[in-house]
Design a protein around this motif. Sequence first.
Motif, PDB file in Angstrom:
ATOM      1  N   GLN A 133       0.814  -1.211   0.000  1.00  0.00           N
ATOM      2  CA  GLN A 133       0.000   0.000   0.000  1.00  0.00           C
ATOM      3  C   GLN A 133       0.852   1.268   0.000  1.00  0.00           C
ATOM      4  O   GLN A 133       0.595   2.214  -0.747  1.00  0.00           O
ATOM      5  CB  GLN A 133      -0.918   0.006   1.221  1.00  0.00           C
ATOM      6  CG  GLN A 133      -1.875   1.195   1.259  1.00  0.00           C
ATOM      7  CD  GLN A 133      -2.898   1.135   0.134  1.00  0.00           C
ATOM      8  OE1 GLN A 133      -3.573   0.137  -0.047  1.00  0.00           O
ATOM      9  NE2 GLN A 133      -3.019   2.212  -0.628  1.00  0.00           N
ATOM     10  N   ASP A 151      -2.850  -0.972  -6.757  1.00  0.00           N
ATOM     11  CA  ASP A 151      -4.204  -1.418  -6.406  1.00  0.00           C
ATOM     12  C   ASP A 151      -4.428  -2.866  -6.806  1.00  0.00           C
ATOM     13  O   ASP A 151      -5.080  -3.630  -6.082  1.00  0.00           O
ATOM     14  CB  ASP A 151      -5.249  -0.528  -7.085  1.00  0.00           C
ATOM     15  CG  ASP A 151      -5.349   0.848  -6.440  1.00  0.00           C
ATOM     16  OD1 ASP A 151      -4.916   0.986  -5.291  1.00  0.00           O
ATOM     17  OD2 ASP A 151      -5.850   1.773  -7.096  1.00  0.00           O
ATOM     18  N   ARG A 152      -3.890  -3.251  -7.962  1.00  0.00           N
ATOM     19  CA  ARG A 152      -4.027  -4.647  -8.409  1.00  0.00           C
ATOM     20  C   ARG A 152      -3.314  -5.590  -7.457  1.00  0.00           C
ATOM     21  O   ARG A 152      -3.871  -6.616  -7.027  1.00  0.00           O
ATOM     22  CB  ARG A 152      -3.445  -4.800  -9.817  1.00  0.00           C
ATOM     23  CG  ARG A 152      -3.575  -6.222 -10.378  1.00  0.00           C
ATOM     24  CD  ARG A 152      -2.545  -6.501 -11.464  1.00  0.00           C
ATOM     25  NE  ARG A 152      -1.186  -6.525 -10.912  1.00  0.00           N
ATOM     26  CZ  ARG A 152      -0.097  -6.697 -11.654  1.00  0.00           C
ATOM     27  NH1 ARG A 152      -0.202  -6.813 -12.972  1.00  0.00           N
ATOM     28  NH2 ARG A 152       1.102  -6.718 -11.093  1.00  0.00           N
ATOM     29  N   MET A 154      -2.428  -5.147  -4.350  1.00  0.00           N
ATOM     30  CA  MET A 154      -3.104  -5.187  -3.052  1.00  0.00           C
ATOM     31  C   MET A 154      -4.342  -6.076  -3.123  1.00  0.00           C
ATOM     32  O   MET A 154      -4.591  -6.895  -2.221  1.00  0.00           O
ATOM     33  CB  MET A 154      -3.496  -3.770  -2.624  1.00  0.00           C
ATOM     34  CG  MET A 154      -4.274  -3.708  -1.318  1.00  0.00           C
ATOM     35  SD  MET A 154      -3.343  -4.296   0.113  1.00  0.00           S
ATOM     36  CE  MET A 154      -2.331  -2.851   0.444  1.00  0.00           C
ATOM     37  N   ALA A 155      -5.107  -5.942  -4.189  1.00  0.00           N
ATOM     38  CA  ALA A 155      -6.319  -6.747  -4.342  1.00  0.00           C
ATOM     39  C   ALA A 155      -5.982  -8.232  -4.448  1.00  0.00           C
ATOM     40  O   ALA A 155      -6.656  -9.077  -3.842  1.00  0.00           O
ATOM     41  CB  ALA A 155      -7.098  -6.292  -5.578  1.00  0.00           C
ATOM     42  N   ASN A 208     -13.782  -4.422  -1.319  1.00  0.00           N
ATOM     43  CA  ASN A 208     -13.467  -3.009  -1.514  1.00  0.00           C
ATOM     44  C   ASN A 208     -12.122  -2.836  -2.220  1.00  0.00           C
ATOM     45  O   ASN A 208     -11.967  -1.954  -3.078  1.00  0.00           O
ATOM     46  CB  ASN A 208     -13.449  -2.277  -0.174  1.00  0.00           C
ATOM     47  CG  ASN A 208     -14.840  -2.078   0.400  1.00  0.00           C
ATOM     48  OD1 ASN A 208     -15.837  -2.208  -0.309  1.00  0.00           O
ATOM     49  ND2 ASN A 208     -14.924  -1.766   1.684  1.00  0.00           N
ATOM     50  N   ALA A 209     -11.164  -3.681  -1.859  1.00  0.00           N
ATOM     51  CA  ALA A 209      -9.853  -3.625  -2.520  1.00  0.00           C
ATOM     52  C   ALA A 209      -9.979  -4.005  -3.991  1.00  0.00           C
ATOM     53  O   ALA A 209      -9.359  -3.390  -4.869  1.00  0.00           O
ATOM     54  CB  ALA A 209      -8.870  -4.558  -1.811  1.00  0.00           C
ATOM     55  N   ASP A 212     -11.714  -1.108  -5.860  1.00  0.00           N
ATOM     56  CA  ASP A 212     -10.779  -0.005  -6.106  1.00  0.00           C
ATOM     57  C   ASP A 212      -9.874  -0.325  -7.292  1.00  0.00           C
ATOM     58  O   ASP A 212      -9.604   0.537  -8.138  1.00  0.00           O
ATOM     59  CB  ASP A 212      -9.927   0.264  -4.867  1.00  0.00           C
ATOM     60  CG  ASP A 212     -10.705   0.980  -3.770  1.00  0.00           C
ATOM     61  OD1 ASP A 212     -11.802   1.519  -4.072  1.00  0.00           O
ATOM     62  OD2 ASP A 212     -10.235   0.992  -2.622  1.00  0.00           O
ATOM     63  N   TYR A 213      -9.403  -1.559  -7.326  1.00  0.00           N
ATOM     64  CA  TYR A 213      -8.550  -1.984  -8.447  1.00  0.00           C
ATOM     65  C   TYR A 213      -9.308  -1.884  -9.762  1.00  0.00           C
ATOM     66  O   TYR A 213      -8.776  -1.371 -10.765  1.00  0.00           O
ATOM     67  CB  TYR A 213      -8.054  -3.410  -8.212  1.00  0.00           C
ATOM     68  CG  TYR A 213      -7.743  -4.156  -9.487  1.00  0.00           C
ATOM     69  CD1 TYR A 213      -6.661  -3.802 -10.282  1.00  0.00           C
ATOM     70  CD2 TYR A 213      -8.559  -5.215  -9.913  1.00  0.00           C
ATOM     71  CE1 TYR A 213      -6.386  -4.472 -11.473  1.00  0.00           C
ATOM     72  CE2 TYR A 213      -8.295  -5.889 -11.086  1.00  0.00           C
ATOM     73  CZ  TYR A 213      -7.211  -5.515 -11.869  1.00  0.00           C
ATOM     74  OH  TYR A 213      -6.950  -6.173 -13.051  1.00  0.00           O
ATOM     75  N   PHE A 216      -9.750   2.002 -10.575  1.00  0.00           N
ATOM     76  CA  PHE A 216      -8.614   2.898 -10.768  1.00  0.00           C
ATOM     77  C   PHE A 216      -7.420   2.278 -11.517  1.00  0.00           C
ATOM     78  O   PHE A 216      -6.735   2.983 -12.254  1.00  0.00           O
ATOM     79  CB  PHE A 216      -8.123   3.409  -9.409  1.00  0.00           C
ATOM     80  CG  PHE A 216      -9.169   4.159  -8.643  1.00  0.00           C
ATOM     81  CD1 PHE A 216      -9.651   5.381  -9.096  1.00  0.00           C
ATOM     82  CD2 PHE A 216      -9.695   3.639  -7.469  1.00  0.00           C
ATOM     83  CE1 PHE A 216     -10.628   6.075  -8.388  1.00  0.00           C
ATOM     84  CE2 PHE A 216     -10.660   4.327  -6.759  1.00  0.00           C
ATOM     85  CZ  PHE A 216     -11.132   5.544  -7.225  1.00  0.00           C
ATOM     86  N   SER A 217      -7.164   1.004 -11.302  1.00  0.00           N
ATOM     87  CA  SER A 217      -5.942   0.402 -11.838  1.00  0.00           C
ATOM     88  C   SER A 217      -6.166  -0.433 -13.096  1.00  0.00           C
ATOM     89  O   SER A 217      -5.386  -0.348 -14.052  1.00  0.00           O
ATOM     90  CB  SER A 217      -5.286  -0.468 -10.756  1.00  0.00           C
ATOM     91  OG  SER A 217      -4.090  -1.040 -11.218  1.00  0.00           O
TER      92      SER A 217
END
Length: 319
Positions: A133, A151-152, A154-155, A208-209, A212-213, A216-217
């Motif tokens: 992160q 983001d990817r 982390m997901a 949520n992770a 977000d990916y 945004f990613s």
Amino acid sequence: MPEFLEDFHTHLDSRNRSTNTILGYMYEINVFLRFMAVVLKKESIKDIQVTDLDKIRMTQIEKYIAESEDGIKLSETARRRKLSVLKTMYKYYLAIGAIKNNPTLLVEGPKLHERDVVKLSDSEVSALLNCIQNQDKISEHAKAYNKRMVDRDMAIIMVLLGTGMRVSELVGLNLSDIDTTEEHKVYFSIIRKGGDYDKVRVITPVYNAVADYIEFSRPLLLSSADENALFISTQGKRISVNAVQKMLKKYCKAAGLSDKYSPHKMRATFATKVYAETKDIYAIKDALHHSNIDTSKHYISDKEARIDAAAEAARLFFK
């Protein structure tokens, strides 16, 4: 390969075995056929007939599973794997009446010694996630390169830790596999090892992770708007198992963690946490889609934790 093995290949395929599993079986059988050719004095494995399986004795099976082709003594795990393949093959040909004997039934598989489960501690999980992160201890050049992937990455790690799914199952996920139809719950529809379809519950922080990916990613990584794969590589296509392994290794090194941690260790971390919180081995079995409860028992075989629990139980004497 002899023609009679085509039937066995079809049998494996009909049981929804994965391509990698089938290839593994056929490779192992090819090695066994070379062993048979020597034992039966055949010029080539193509000269072997299905009835020749009846000519192999129990002691020869034991010799075969004990050593590699180079004469190197095999580990207990490797011996069990080799015997398992032979048992499956002999069982099939006996069932269809192609052979009369099954010497593998007489061979006792090697016993696996209990080993401590290799998993991440809570502090190590936190260190890993913080490293991804915040890009801690990552060079400025690497940070610039990683920008699209944070983001990817982390997901991916959160899905592995939060669901216990195999990395092969993760890379096979599609956008269309995300099921949000049930109120307050999210599921992933996945294809399990062996070809079974299953639904995996995804808790809110993990979803949520992923969300977000996706927002945004993922658009920054795509090479085609038609791509259905959930997790995308830097080449704009479905990410590979190897890429996930390398990514995890990179972040483990940056976070100061052991290089022995692999995606499968994320699965072990999930399983041991589930048991620690629930004390329910069937929760592990169902969450990891194990066909046998004995496989699930591996994740409760934490000897150090049991020793601690036994010692603490002795407090009852001194109340």
